[in-house]
Design a protein around this motif. Structure first.
Motif, PDB file in Angstrom:
ATOM      1  N   VAL A 572       0.869  -1.179   0.000  1.00  0.00           N
ATOM      2  CA  VAL A 572       0.000   0.000   0.000  1.00  0.00           C
ATOM      3  C   VAL A 572       0.901   1.222   0.000  1.00  0.00           C
ATOM      4  N   ILE A 573       0.926   1.920  -1.134  1.00  0.00           N
ATOM      5  CA  ILE A 573       1.808   3.072  -1.315  1.00  0.00           C
ATOM      6  C   ILE A 573       0.991   4.334  -1.086  1.00  0.00           C
ATOM      7  N   ASN A 574       1.285   5.003   0.005  1.00  0.00           N
ATOM      8  CA  ASN A 574       0.636   6.265   0.346  1.00  0.00           C
ATOM      9  C   ASN A 574       1.745   7.237   0.726  1.00  0.00           C
ATOM     10  N   GLN A 575       2.185   8.039  -0.268  1.00  0.00           N
ATOM     11  CA  GLN A 575       3.353   8.888  -0.085  1.00  0.00           C
ATOM     12  C   GLN A 575       3.212   9.747   1.169  1.00  0.00           C
ATOM     13  N   PRO A 576       4.289   9.843   1.963  1.00  0.00           N
ATOM     14  CA  PRO A 576       5.626   9.264   1.717  1.00  0.00           C
ATOM     15  C   PRO A 576       5.821   7.892   2.354  1.00  0.00           C
ATOM     16  N   ASN A 577       4.778   7.267   2.868  1.00  0.00           N
ATOM     17  CA  ASN A 577       4.919   5.994   3.564  1.00  0.00           C
ATOM     18  C   ASN A 577       4.452   4.848   2.676  1.00  0.00           C
ATOM     19  N   THR A 578       5.052   3.682   2.881  1.00  0.00           N
ATOM     20  CA  THR A 578       4.673   2.477   2.161  1.00  0.00           C
ATOM     21  C   THR A 578       4.544   1.341   3.167  1.00  0.00           C
ATOM     22  N   GLN A 579       3.423   0.669   3.149  1.00  0.00           N
ATOM     23  CA  GLN A 579       3.170  -0.442   4.055  1.00  0.00           C
ATOM     24  C   GLN A 579       3.021  -1.726   3.261  1.00  0.00           C
ATOM     25  N   SER A 580       3.498  -2.811   3.853  1.00  0.00           N
ATOM     26  CA  SER A 580       3.425  -4.115   3.212  1.00  0.00           C
ATOM     27  C   SER A 580       2.802  -5.110   4.176  1.00  0.00           C
ATOM     28  N   TYR A 581       1.916  -5.945   3.627  1.00  0.00           N
ATOM     29  CA  TYR A 581       1.240  -6.971   4.410  1.00  0.00           C
ATOM     30  C   TYR A 581       1.443  -8.315   3.714  1.00  0.00           C
ATOM     31  N   THR A 582       1.822  -9.312   4.484  1.00  0.00           N
ATOM     32  CA  THR A 582       2.092 -10.647   3.963  1.00  0.00           C
ATOM     33  C   THR A 582       0.960 -11.587   4.356  1.00  0.00           C
ATOM     34  N   ASN A 583       0.471 -12.338   3.368  1.00  0.00           N
ATOM     35  CA  ASN A 583      -0.599 -13.307   3.588  1.00  0.00           C
ATOM     36  C   ASN A 583      -0.143 -14.682   3.135  1.00  0.00           C
ATOM     37  N   PHE A 584      -0.579 -15.708   3.872  1.00  0.00           N
ATOM     38  CA  PHE A 584      -0.292 -17.095   3.529  1.00  0.00           C
ATOM     39  C   PHE A 584      -1.558 -17.747   3.002  1.00  0.00           C
ATOM     40  N   HIS A 585      -1.441 -18.390   1.857  1.00  0.00           N
ATOM     41  CA  HIS A 585      -2.551 -19.141   1.267  1.00  0.00           C
ATOM     42  C   HIS A 585      -2.137 -20.614   1.230  1.00  0.00           C
ATOM     43  N   TYR A 586      -2.866 -21.436   1.933  1.00  0.00           N
ATOM     44  CA  TYR A 586      -2.481 -22.820   2.117  1.00  0.00           C
ATOM     45  C   TYR A 586      -3.722 -23.707   2.024  1.00  0.00           C
ATOM     46  N   ARG A 587      -3.500 -24.986   2.138  1.00  0.00           N
ATOM     47  CA  ARG A 587      -4.616 -25.938   2.101  1.00  0.00           C
ATOM     48  C   ARG A 587      -4.892 -26.437   3.503  1.00  0.00           C
ATOM     49  N   ASP A 588      -6.130 -26.226   3.930  1.00  0.00           N
ATOM     50  CA  ASP A 588      -6.605 -26.694   5.229  1.00  0.00           C
ATOM     51  C   ASP A 588      -7.484 -27.917   4.999  1.00  0.00           C
ATOM     52  N   PRO A 589      -7.093 -29.081   5.494  1.00  0.00           N
ATOM     53  CA  PRO A 589      -7.899 -30.289   5.229  1.00  0.00           C
ATOM     54  C   PRO A 589      -9.291 -30.245   5.831  1.00  0.00           C
ATOM     55  N   ASP A 590      -9.501 -29.433   6.898  1.00  0.00           N
ATOM     56  CA  ASP A 590     -10.809 -29.365   7.550  1.00  0.00           C
ATOM     57  C   ASP A 590     -11.645 -28.190   7.073  1.00  0.00           C
ATOM     58  N   PHE A 591     -11.091 -27.389   6.155  1.00  0.00           N
ATOM     59  CA  PHE A 591     -11.804 -26.201   5.681  1.00  0.00           C
ATOM     60  C   PHE A 591     -12.511 -26.551   4.392  1.00  0.00           C
ATOM     61  N   ARG A 592     -13.816 -26.414   4.355  1.00  0.00           N
ATOM     62  CA  ARG A 592     -14.608 -26.861   3.209  1.00  0.00           C
ATOM     63  C   ARG A 592     -14.803 -25.770   2.175  1.00  0.00           C
TER      64      ARG A 592
END
Length: 595
Positions: A572-592
């Motif tokens: 997210v670039i909002n001059q003069p600051n820049t923020q970064s967010y990391t997300n994990f996408h994985y396989r959950d065997p119990d998630f339908r």
């Protein structure tokens, strides 16, 4: 029902007026000109993974269809859960997974600290209910951290064929005081009007098992374009490095122990011993250091002896060598002249060559690629656009040279509006993208009909545009050449035969994409439905807008080469600051529900 006539026989067919004939070679139907076959119906495959595994174990695939049939299992195994904003993420810039899938490479993010940090991927998936607080440590563990004295280039990262070594590069201010005198040593270097930011560049070979720098190769006072691996190409154990300022191509071999051995340097010289031959020639023509002083002649014989003395040949030879066309440029211009001379319309061809002689003489190398063995694909263009980004030079005049650096022969030269070269790329795209690292997992216009259709749609859009046309569309298609090494994602979820997706949001090329409020959807080619989605932020976060309305969102994706796991980094670039967010996408065997 229509009966098709095949070699005096009647074969019942589908209700259609198309005439076909059956070939004996492959026993397939060949449609006559003017006929349009019906589109194939969608294949209904079971969504139950147990049924798919059972059918895969029982079925017997053709030798050429084994890998595609195995990859169809990814329609049932995919990332179905997301962990937003990983809190325990280290302060690093995530780059890519290794081709073996065991390591994740990242670079330092802080200013003034230069290191490469590698993590081991644990390859374990648990239920979302059992997730610990330290999500990063659940998937990754520290492997090693290697520091360098100079700034590391985060865009340059190449792996060897067995994932044993990784190649990185750093650059710093050059130690050469007089850069003009240094560049004068290279006859084919660019002029002073086209001068890049000259640096001392170092390429490191790092052992992925120990984290040690096993070898280091330095390029003094030059410029190498490392953005998206543009200035380098790795094919098996052969590395090609293009030095733009000095216009030299360095062919380097990577040995089994990780050391780099210089094989040949192409540019002002084509053979490795050309410099030695020229030094001997200059030594034979050079004037002795001290000549006996001669008095002013008073006779005719004295005047003749003075005129017979050799002049200052060394200074004359230096001036002549600066104006000579030498090395690879001479090979190129000689090939163009001989091709024009052997043309059927020799007069017009030679006239065209002489009229464009100045253009040919001013060409410089833009990019280079190793095709196979001893053959290089070299792209030439104007010096003013050397080092520019690919999309900026797609509509400009350029030439492609196929060069054999062992025999020093130019095989062929194509202009970037050549339809023959474009057709060759579409039919042999695997050959152009072959770099020796799992290249069979990448969809190309050659091995995927859907990829070829998408490529032809792009050409059609340029052809029918307002300022487009056939010539512009051909230049646009040939603009992808030469293809940089290891810039395409090797994940099976980018297989055009299995999935379709919006290439404006995500693509198989390793590039930053604009991040929208909506998730990225992956559709199945089999049934046309949504298989899974990837969100870069929570739903309530997507509706938020910046206070001044000028916030810019970009996203980068890092996919595992064969497991249902991916990382998305939202910037997210909002001059003069820049923020970064990391997300994990994985396989959950119990998630339908993954939608």
């Amino acid at each position: 029902m229509t009966a098709y006539k095949v070699e005096g026989m009647s074969v019942p067919g589908i209700n259609d007026d198309t005439d076909v004939m059956l070939t004996n070679a492959r026993s397939s139907l060949v449609f006559m000109p003017g006929s349009i076959p019906d589109p194939p119906s969608r294949v209904r495959l079971s969504k139950n993974i147990v049924h798919r595994l059972t059918s895969r174990a029982r079925a017997r695939s053709k030798p050429s269809a084994t890998i595609p049939n195995l990859r169809q299992l990814y329609l049932n195994i995919f990332p179905n859960a997301t962990h937003f904003r990983v809190e325990d993420e280290p302060s690093v810039a995530i780059r890519k997974f290794s081709p073996c899938g065991r390591y994740l490479v990242s670079f330092s993010r802080s200013v003034g600290v230069h290191f490469i940090r590698v993590f081991k991927f644990k390859m374990g998936f648990r239920s979302q209910k059992e997730f610990p607080k330290n999500v990063w440590k659940h998937f990754f563990q520290d492997h090693f951290t290697t520091s360098t004295p100079h700034v590391l280039n985060k865009d340059f990262c190449l792996f060897t064929r067995d994932s044993r070594f990784v190649l990185t590069a750093s650059s710093g201010p050059t130690a050469v005081a007089d850069t003009n005198a240094w560049l004068s040593r290279f006859p084919g270097s660019l002029s002073q009007k086209v001068k890049f930011n000259l640096e001392d560049v170092r390429i490191y070979v790092i052992d992925m098992q120990t984290g040690n720098i096993v070898f280091e190769r330095e390029f003094i006072c030059d410029h190498i374009n490392f953005a998206h691996n543009t200035g380098t190409y790795l094919h098996g154990d052969m590395l090609a490095v293009l030095a733009i300022q000095t216009q030299q191509i360095h062919i380097i071999k990577i040995c089994e122990d990780g050391s780099l051995v210089d094989l040949q340097t192409i540019g002002p010289h084509c053979f490795p011993d050309d410099e030695l031959f020229l030094d001997r020639t200059r030594g034979a023509l050079a004037v002795p250091a001290s000549l006996p002083e001669v008095e002013a002649p008073t006779s005719l014989s004295g005047i003749l002896r003075r005129e017979a003395q050799p002049p200052d040949t060394q200074s004359e030879n230096t001036v002549q060598e600066e104006n000579l066309i030498v090395g690879l440029k001479q090979r190129l211009m000689a090939f163009l002249y001989l091709r024009a001379k052997s043309s059927t319309n020799q007069a017009n061809a030679l006239r065209h060559y002489y009229n464009n002689f100045g253009l040919y003489e001013s060409l410089c190398i833009w990019k280079v690629q190793i095709l196979e063995g001893n053959h290089l694909l070299i792209k030439y263009g104007s010096p003013e656009n050397a080092g520019s980004r690919a999309f900026e030079t797609q509509g400009m005049l350029a030439f492609f040279v196929v060069y054999d650096f062992m025999s020093t022969k130019v095989i062929n030269v194509y202009e970037n509006n050549s339809e023959k070269l474009l057709e060759c790329y579409q039919q042999c795209a695997d050959h152009f993208r072959n770099n020796g690292v799992r290249s069979e997992n990448i969809s190309t216009p050659e091995n995927s009909l859907h990829n070829r259709a998408a490529f032809q749609r792009q050409l059609h859009a340029v052809r029918t545009a307002r300022n487009g046309g056939l010539q512009q569309s051909t230049r646009r298609g040939n603009g992808v050449l030469p293809i940089a090494s290891q810039i395409y994602r090797e994940s099976p979820y980018f297989d055009y035969q299995l999935f379709s997706f919006d290439e404006k949001s995500i693509s198989h090329a390793d590039r930053l994409k604009h991040c929208s409020e909506f998730p990225v959807k992956f559709y199945s080619r089999m049934h046309g439905g949504v298989v899974f989605r990837i969100r870069t932020g929570e739903r309530e976060d997507g509706s938020q807008q910046g206070s001044n309305g000028q916030r810019k969102r970009l996203a980068s994706y890092v996919f595992h080469p064969y497991l249902p796991f991916s990382i998305s980094v939202k910037h997210v670039i909002n001059q003069p600051n820049t923020q970064s967010y990391t997300n994990f996408h994985y396989r959950d065997p119990d998630f339908r529900d993954c939608l």
